[in-house]
Design a protein around this motif. Structure first.
Motif, PDB file in Angstrom:
ATOM      1  N   VAL A 140      -9.882   6.940 -12.139  1.00  0.00           N
ATOM      2  CA  VAL A 140     -11.159   6.269 -11.898  1.00  0.00           C
ATOM      3  C   VAL A 140     -11.541   6.400 -10.427  1.00  0.00           C
ATOM      4  O   VAL A 140     -10.722   6.134  -9.546  1.00  0.00           O
ATOM      5  N   SER A 141     -12.784   6.797 -10.159  1.00  0.00           N
ATOM      6  CA  SER A 141     -13.276   6.934  -8.784  1.00  0.00           C
ATOM      7  C   SER A 141     -14.049   5.684  -8.384  1.00  0.00           C
ATOM      8  O   SER A 141     -14.949   5.257  -9.110  1.00  0.00           O
ATOM      9  N   THR A 142     -13.707   5.120  -7.234  1.00  0.00           N
ATOM     10  CA  THR A 142     -14.333   3.889  -6.758  1.00  0.00           C
ATOM     11  C   THR A 142     -14.751   4.046  -5.301  1.00  0.00           C
ATOM     12  O   THR A 142     -13.895   4.277  -4.440  1.00  0.00           O
ATOM     13  N   PRO A 143     -16.035   3.915  -4.984  1.00  0.00           N
ATOM     14  CA  PRO A 143     -16.450   3.975  -3.581  1.00  0.00           C
ATOM     15  C   PRO A 143     -16.129   2.673  -2.855  1.00  0.00           C
ATOM     16  O   PRO A 143     -16.070   1.604  -3.473  1.00  0.00           O
ATOM     17  N   PHE A 144     -15.899   2.764  -1.548  1.00  0.00           N
ATOM     18  CA  PHE A 144     -15.715   1.560  -0.744  1.00  0.00           C
ATOM     19  C   PHE A 144     -16.419   1.737   0.590  1.00  0.00           C
ATOM     20  O   PHE A 144     -16.518   2.842   1.121  1.00  0.00           O
ATOM     21  N   ILE A 145     -16.911   0.619   1.112  1.00  0.00           N
ATOM     22  CA  ILE A 145     -17.629   0.649   2.383  1.00  0.00           C
ATOM     23  C   ILE A 145     -16.755   0.194   3.544  1.00  0.00           C
ATOM     24  O   ILE A 145     -16.921   0.647   4.667  1.00  0.00           O
ATOM     25  N   GLU A 146     -15.796  -0.701   3.275  1.00  0.00           N
ATOM     26  CA  GLU A 146     -14.999  -1.272   4.363  1.00  0.00           C
ATOM     27  C   GLU A 146     -13.562  -0.779   4.382  1.00  0.00           C
ATOM     28  O   GLU A 146     -13.126  -0.157   5.344  1.00  0.00           O
ATOM     29  N   LEU A 147     -12.796  -1.031   3.299  1.00  0.00           N
ATOM     30  CA  LEU A 147     -11.338  -0.905   3.414  1.00  0.00           C
ATOM     31  C   LEU A 147     -10.685  -0.618   2.074  1.00  0.00           C
ATOM     32  O   LEU A 147     -11.038  -1.208   1.052  1.00  0.00           O
ATOM     33  N   CYS A 148      -9.712   0.280   2.086  1.00  0.00           N
ATOM     34  CA  CYS A 148      -8.797   0.485   0.966  1.00  0.00           C
ATOM     35  C   CYS A 148      -7.389   0.137   1.453  1.00  0.00           C
ATOM     36  O   CYS A 148      -7.013   0.512   2.569  1.00  0.00           O
ATOM     37  N   SER A 149      -6.656  -0.603   0.642  1.00  0.00           N
ATOM     38  CA  SER A 149      -5.296  -0.972   1.027  1.00  0.00           C
ATOM     39  C   SER A 149      -4.324  -0.595  -0.079  1.00  0.00           C
ATOM     40  O   SER A 149      -4.648  -0.670  -1.266  1.00  0.00           O
ATOM     41  N   VAL A 150      -3.140  -0.157   0.331  1.00  0.00           N
ATOM     42  CA  VAL A 150      -2.064   0.182  -0.595  1.00  0.00           C
ATOM     43  C   VAL A 150      -0.830  -0.607  -0.183  1.00  0.00           C
ATOM     44  O   VAL A 150      -0.416  -0.555   0.979  1.00  0.00           O
ATOM     45  N   GLY A 151      -0.269  -1.383  -1.122  1.00  0.00           N
ATOM     46  CA  GLY A 151       0.952  -2.103  -0.825  1.00  0.00           C
ATOM     47  C   GLY A 151       0.785  -3.600  -0.715  1.00  0.00           C
ATOM     48  O   GLY A 151      -0.018  -4.223  -1.418  1.00  0.00           O
ATOM     49  N   LEU A 152       1.532  -4.204   0.197  1.00  0.00           N
ATOM     50  CA  LEU A 152       1.662  -5.657   0.265  1.00  0.00           C
ATOM     51  C   LEU A 152       0.337  -6.374   0.491  1.00  0.00           C
ATOM     52  O   LEU A 152       0.086  -7.421  -0.102  1.00  0.00           O
ATOM     53  N   SER A 197       6.757  10.519   5.312  1.00  0.00           N
ATOM     54  CA  SER A 197       7.476   9.733   4.312  1.00  0.00           C
ATOM     55  C   SER A 197       8.316   8.685   5.026  1.00  0.00           C
ATOM     56  O   SER A 197       9.161   9.029   5.862  1.00  0.00           O
ATOM     57  N   GLU A 198       8.066   7.415   4.709  1.00  0.00           N
ATOM     58  CA  GLU A 198       8.788   6.316   5.333  1.00  0.00           C
ATOM     59  C   GLU A 198       8.939   5.173   4.325  1.00  0.00           C
ATOM     60  O   GLU A 198       8.126   5.028   3.408  1.00  0.00           O
ATOM     61  N   LEU A 199       9.966   4.366   4.521  1.00  0.00           N
ATOM     62  CA  LEU A 199      10.089   3.132   3.759  1.00  0.00           C
ATOM     63  C   LEU A 199       9.188   2.094   4.411  1.00  0.00           C
ATOM     64  O   LEU A 199       9.214   1.902   5.630  1.00  0.00           O
ATOM     65  N   GLY A 200       8.332   1.431   3.626  1.00  0.00           N
ATOM     66  CA  GLY A 200       7.418   0.467   4.220  1.00  0.00           C
ATOM     67  C   GLY A 200       6.769  -0.415   3.182  1.00  0.00           C
ATOM     68  O   GLY A 200       7.073  -0.347   1.983  1.00  0.00           O
ATOM     69  N   HIS A 201       5.859  -1.252   3.665  1.00  0.00           N
ATOM     70  CA  HIS A 201       5.208  -2.231   2.798  1.00  0.00           C
ATOM     71  C   HIS A 201       3.714  -2.001   2.623  1.00  0.00           C
ATOM     72  O   HIS A 201       3.125  -2.544   1.681  1.00  0.00           O
ATOM     73  N   ALA A 202       3.071  -1.232   3.511  1.00  0.00           N
ATOM     74  CA  ALA A 202       1.609  -1.190   3.413  1.00  0.00           C
ATOM     75  C   ALA A 202       1.007  -0.029   4.189  1.00  0.00           C
ATOM     76  O   ALA A 202       1.564   0.438   5.193  1.00  0.00           O
ATOM     77  N   ALA A 203      -0.165   0.407   3.696  1.00  0.00           N
ATOM     78  CA  ALA A 203      -1.032   1.339   4.417  1.00  0.00           C
ATOM     79  C   ALA A 203      -2.463   0.861   4.243  1.00  0.00           C
ATOM     80  O   ALA A 203      -2.837   0.367   3.168  1.00  0.00           O
ATOM     81  N   LEU A 204      -3.243   0.977   5.309  1.00  0.00           N
ATOM     82  CA  LEU A 204      -4.651   0.589   5.277  1.00  0.00           C
ATOM     83  C   LEU A 204      -5.506   1.794   5.640  1.00  0.00           C
ATOM     84  O   LEU A 204      -5.179   2.533   6.577  1.00  0.00           O
ATOM     85  N   ILE A 205      -6.606   1.968   4.902  1.00  0.00           N
ATOM     86  CA  ILE A 205      -7.534   3.064   5.171  1.00  0.00           C
ATOM     87  C   ILE A 205      -8.911   2.448   5.367  1.00  0.00           C
ATOM     88  O   ILE A 205      -9.490   1.876   4.436  1.00  0.00           O
ATOM     89  N   SER A 206      -9.445   2.544   6.581  1.00  0.00           N
ATOM     90  CA  SER A 206     -10.667   1.825   6.939  1.00  0.00           C
ATOM     91  C   SER A 206     -11.827   2.779   7.208  1.00  0.00           C
ATOM     92  O   SER A 206     -11.648   3.846   7.796  1.00  0.00           O
ATOM     93  N   ASN A 207     -13.027   2.342   6.788  1.00  0.00           N
ATOM     94  CA  ASN A 207     -14.256   3.063   7.080  1.00  0.00           C
ATOM     95  C   ASN A 207     -15.083   2.356   8.152  1.00  0.00           C
ATOM     96  O   ASN A 207     -16.021   2.926   8.681  1.00  0.00           O
ATOM     97  N   MET A 208     -14.720   1.113   8.458  1.00  0.00           N
ATOM     98  CA  MET A 208     -15.457   0.293   9.417  1.00  0.00           C
ATOM     99  C   MET A 208     -14.579  -0.003  10.635  1.00  0.00           C
ATOM    100  O   MET A 208     -13.354  -0.045  10.531  1.00  0.00           O
ATOM    101  N   PRO A 209     -15.187  -0.246  11.798  1.00  0.00           N
ATOM    102  CA  PRO A 209     -14.379  -0.586  12.971  1.00  0.00           C
ATOM    103  C   PRO A 209     -13.746  -1.967  12.898  1.00  0.00           C
ATOM    104  O   PRO A 209     -12.743  -2.217  13.567  1.00  0.00           O
ATOM    105  N   TYR A 210     -14.310  -2.881  12.075  1.00  0.00           N
ATOM    106  CA  TYR A 210     -13.755  -4.231  11.966  1.00  0.00           C
ATOM    107  C   TYR A 210     -13.284  -4.488  10.540  1.00  0.00           C
ATOM    108  O   TYR A 210     -13.983  -4.167   9.569  1.00  0.00           O
TER     109      TYR A 210
END
Length: 311
Positions: A140-152, A197-210
């Motif tokens: 499924v394709s979903t547009p976002f304007i602010e933020l995509c997050s993966v994980g915690l 590749s790392e062990l971790g809890h989260a990644a954030l992908i942002s389109n906005m400065p805030y």
């Protein structure tokens, strides 16, 4: 007091108002003020009040079919994001009158929280084409304007958002998730053939400065630079991550060197075990995701303090 030019031709506008944004008891006064300011500027609002079962795609499609070209969202980031998804792929223009809790999108675009000043931008501001992000998850394709997050962050968001809006009964849920959520092997495949590749809890992908609690994480022109900003929280403990939620990332606080920063046009994130994925506060499930920028995908009325370089 500035005189409004009443010789401007009247323009029909779809005003989409979320009475649940911000302080609910202020909604009647807010909507009256918005309508008054719009009428003074020859903007003729056709009001739609959002309800829990609202289908904004139908609302937007019907208004476009009737010839409306400007859609004004009166609400917070969640409402702006919902209307953005409905406008995606159209030639219509988005206007924003921010009345939410954080208002990151408005802050990023130079739109003030003062109602009169925000409405003035609808007729006096600049129409700017900005980027959007696109997440492909589970087909499924979903547009976002602010933020995509993966994980915690994705897992904690529903309980944390309820707590921020006054539902303290969710504190137990929040702490339970925080205590039990395991790390994953997170694999980033960037568009320059770089693999991390790392062990971790989260990644954030942002389109906005805030993002978050008005934390600055990107350049002022992040929403129209043709790139997405990636923050990979590799090998940080859950307590470290919660500290960043409370104190901010990219603020004046020293940043932990374990936080990795990248800019991409397109990337793939694989996690094992599979981690939760969220785009602009909406859960998209778990698993592998492809994320890419959609350059100049949305027209928005922006304020004078917004960054317009490259336009």
């Amino acid at each position: 007091m500035k005189t409004v030019d009443t010789k401007l031709p009247p323009q029909r506008v779809k005003l989409i108002f979320n009475p649940g944004s911000g302080a609910n008891d202020e909604s009647p006064l807010q909507i009256m003020a918005v309508v008054k300011e719009m009428q003074a500027r020859q903007l003729i609002p056709e009001l739609y009040l959002i309800e829990p079962d609202s289908n904004l795609q139908e609302v937007v499609d019907e208004a476009i079919a009737q010839g409306i070209e400007l859609f004004v969202v009166c609400g917070g980031d969640g409402t702006v994001s919902s209307v953005t998804k409905a406008l995606y792929g159209s030639a219509a223009t988005l206007g924003i009158v921010p009345t939410g809790t954080r208002n990151n999108i408005a802050l990023s675009l130079g739109i003030p929280t003062d109602i009169a000043a925000a409405v003035a931008i609808l007729s006096e501001g600049q129409r700017l084409k900005i980027d959007l992000g696109l997440v492909i998850c589970n087909g499924v394709s979903t547009p976002f304007i602010e933020l995509c997050s993966v994980g915690l962050f994705s897992t904690l968001f529903p309980a944390g958002d309820d707590i921020q809006h006054g539902n303290i009964t969710r504190i137990g849920d929040f702490l339970g998730i925080l205590t039990t959520a395991p790390p994953s092997d997170i694999h980033l495949f960037l568009d320059d053939n770089q693999e991390i590749s790392e062990l971790g809890h989260a990644a954030l992908i942002s389109n906005m400065p805030y993002i978050g609690r008005n934390y600055k994480v990107g350049a002022p022109d992040a929403y129209h630079d043709g790139l997405l900003d990636v923050m990979f929280f590799a090998d940080l403990s859950k307590l470290d991550l919660i500290n960043y939620i409370l104190t901010g990332v990219g603020t004046d606080n020293p940043e932990d060197p374990r936080i990795m920063h990248y800019q991409v046009r397109e990337m793939v994130i694989d996690t094992e075990p599979a981690m939760a994925v969220m785009a602009d506060g909406i859960s998209l499930g778990e698993g592998s995701v492809r994320i890419k920028v959609q350059p100049q995908a949305l027209s928005v009325m922006v304020g004078a303090t917004a960054s317009h370089e490259g336009q």
